[in-house]
Write an enzyme that holds these catalytic residues in place. Structure first.
Site, PDB file in Angstrom:
ATOM      1  N   LEU A  29       0.877  -1.170   0.000  1.00 53.56           N
ATOM      2  CA  LEU A  29       0.000   0.000   0.000  1.00 53.56           C
ATOM      3  C   LEU A  29       0.914   1.220   0.000  1.00 53.56           C
ATOM      4  O   LEU A  29       1.932   1.233   0.684  1.00 53.56           O
ATOM      5  CB  LEU A  29      -0.900   0.029   1.247  1.00 53.56           C
ATOM      6  CG  LEU A  29      -1.991  -1.042   1.362  1.00 53.56           C
ATOM      7  CD1 LEU A  29      -2.718  -0.902   2.692  1.00 53.56           C
ATOM      8  CD2 LEU A  29      -2.983  -0.942   0.206  1.00 53.56           C
ATOM      9  N   ASP A  30       0.543   2.232  -0.762  1.00 54.37           N
ATOM     10  CA  ASP A  30       1.354   3.448  -0.803  1.00 54.37           C
ATOM     11  C   ASP A  30       1.480   4.054   0.588  1.00 54.37           C
ATOM     12  O   ASP A  30       0.594   3.897   1.437  1.00 54.37           O
ATOM     13  CB  ASP A  30       0.718   4.483  -1.738  1.00 54.37           C
ATOM     14  CG  ASP A  30       0.779   4.068  -3.199  1.00 54.37           C
ATOM     15  OD1 ASP A  30       1.562   3.148  -3.504  1.00 54.37           O
ATOM     16  OD2 ASP A  30       0.041   4.654  -4.003  1.00 54.37           O
ATOM     17  N   TYR A  31       2.553   4.786   0.787  1.00 51.47           N
ATOM     18  CA  TYR A  31       2.816   5.482   2.054  1.00 51.47           C
ATOM     19  C   TYR A  31       1.610   6.280   2.557  1.00 51.47           C
ATOM     20  O   TYR A  31       1.247   6.185   3.727  1.00 51.47           O
ATOM     21  CB  TYR A  31       4.038   6.384   1.865  1.00 51.47           C
ATOM     22  CG  TYR A  31       4.344   7.309   3.022  1.00 51.47           C
ATOM     23  CD1 TYR A  31       5.037   6.858   4.144  1.00 51.47           C
ATOM     24  CD2 TYR A  31       3.956   8.648   2.980  1.00 51.47           C
ATOM     25  CE1 TYR A  31       5.327   7.713   5.204  1.00 51.47           C
ATOM     26  CE2 TYR A  31       4.248   9.509   4.027  1.00 51.47           C
ATOM     27  CZ  TYR A  31       4.927   9.035   5.135  1.00 51.47           C
ATOM     28  OH  TYR A  31       5.212   9.882   6.178  1.00 51.47           O
TER      29      TYR A  31
END
Length: 285
Positions: free
Chosen positions: A134-136
């Site tokens: 998952l993106d930051y």
């Protein structure tokens, strides 16, 4: 000069490419990308011979990882995580926004897993590993493998698109009620279906929309790029945005809300949903 980690391969049913089998096997390089890089650098040996990325593991081999001594020490990140499901094979945890899943940084979800999950009692127990990203700035559900076999099998389920992921986002501007976005990403096919759950007028953004998103492929930044491509960027996105319509200080309004799949070992249906973060509910109560 170098020290090594050794792994003896148990009997396996289906031959598996080395770079996939070795994910989660070694404590010092647990990620698929890290393993692939190590193989290309000649740091992985199978039965005493330097391995290639084309090699398949069939069972009974000895895999050796060579690493400089300074890479051996890895501290644990003391960070409490919400665990929504856990058994001997896998776990599903909630990743808050603003935290890396993995990488070279110390403060990652990856480094916090051993403190938050119970060690598997199965024979091939290993350091728990995220099996997707998952993106930051994205919050939501993250699937974790706890044994060598489960990490391999869960990666295969993702490749076969047998794990369904649902996201929710708040996007900007007037948008169709539902539809499908087929916009190539990095010259690769990418597809996302969307459905608008609720719309509210906004003095600053004209309209804000709570949308349900189902990515049918898994390209990097796919949902963010796809909504931006149709003129409806996600609220708070600082990379894909319309000029003068950037919301600062509130983070990205993108949430991985549901994971659904058939448990590869127990065969039960796993369907876990995490409610929307509070910042979503402030806009759409």
């Amino acid at each position: 000069m170098n020290v090594s980690e050794n792994h003896n391969v148990k009997k396996i049913i289906t031959p598996t490419r080395l770079q996939e089998y070795a994910v989660g096997v070694f404590k010092t390089i647990p990620t698929k990308s890290g393993i692939k890089k190590a193989i290309k650098k000649g740091l992985v040996k199978v039965n005493g011979k330097t391995a290639s990325t084309a090699l398949y593991i069939k069972g009974g081999e000895t895999i050796e990882l060579l690493l400089p001594k300074e890479n051996l020490q890895k501290k644990h990140f003391n960070f409490p995580l919400e665990v929504l499901f856990e058994d001997n094979y896998l776990a599903i945890i909630y990743k808050p926004s603003g935290v890396l899943v993995s990488g070279n940084s110390f403060a990652t979800i990856d480094n916090a897993l051993t403190q938050n999950l119970q060690k598997s009692t199965l024979f091939d127990t290993t350091r728990p590993r995220p099996v997707h990203r998952l993106d930051y700035p994205t919050s939501g559900l993250l699937l974790i493998g706890k044994t060598t076999e489960s990490i391999i099998v869960l990666n295969q389920l993702f490749q076969k698109k047998e794990i369904q992921k649902i996201y929710h986002a708040i996007c900007i501007g007037k948008i169709e009620r539902k539809g499908e976005i087929n916009f190539p990403i990095d010259n690769k096919k990418a597809s996302t279906s969307f459905e608008v759950i609720e719309t509210a007028e906004s003095p600053r953004f004209d309209f804000l929309n709570l949308v349900k998103l189902h990515p049918k492929t898994g390209r990097k930044h796919q949902l963010r790029k796809h909504l931006f491509a149709i003129g409806n960027p996600i609220l708070g996105d600082k990379e894909y945005f319309i000029e003068n319509k950037i919301l600062k200080g509130k983070g990205l309004f993108l949430h991985a809300s549901t994971l659904e799949f058939t448990h590869p070992f127990t065969k039960e249906t796993i369907n876990i949903t995490k409610e929307l973060p509070k910042k979503f509910k402030k806009i759409f109560p």
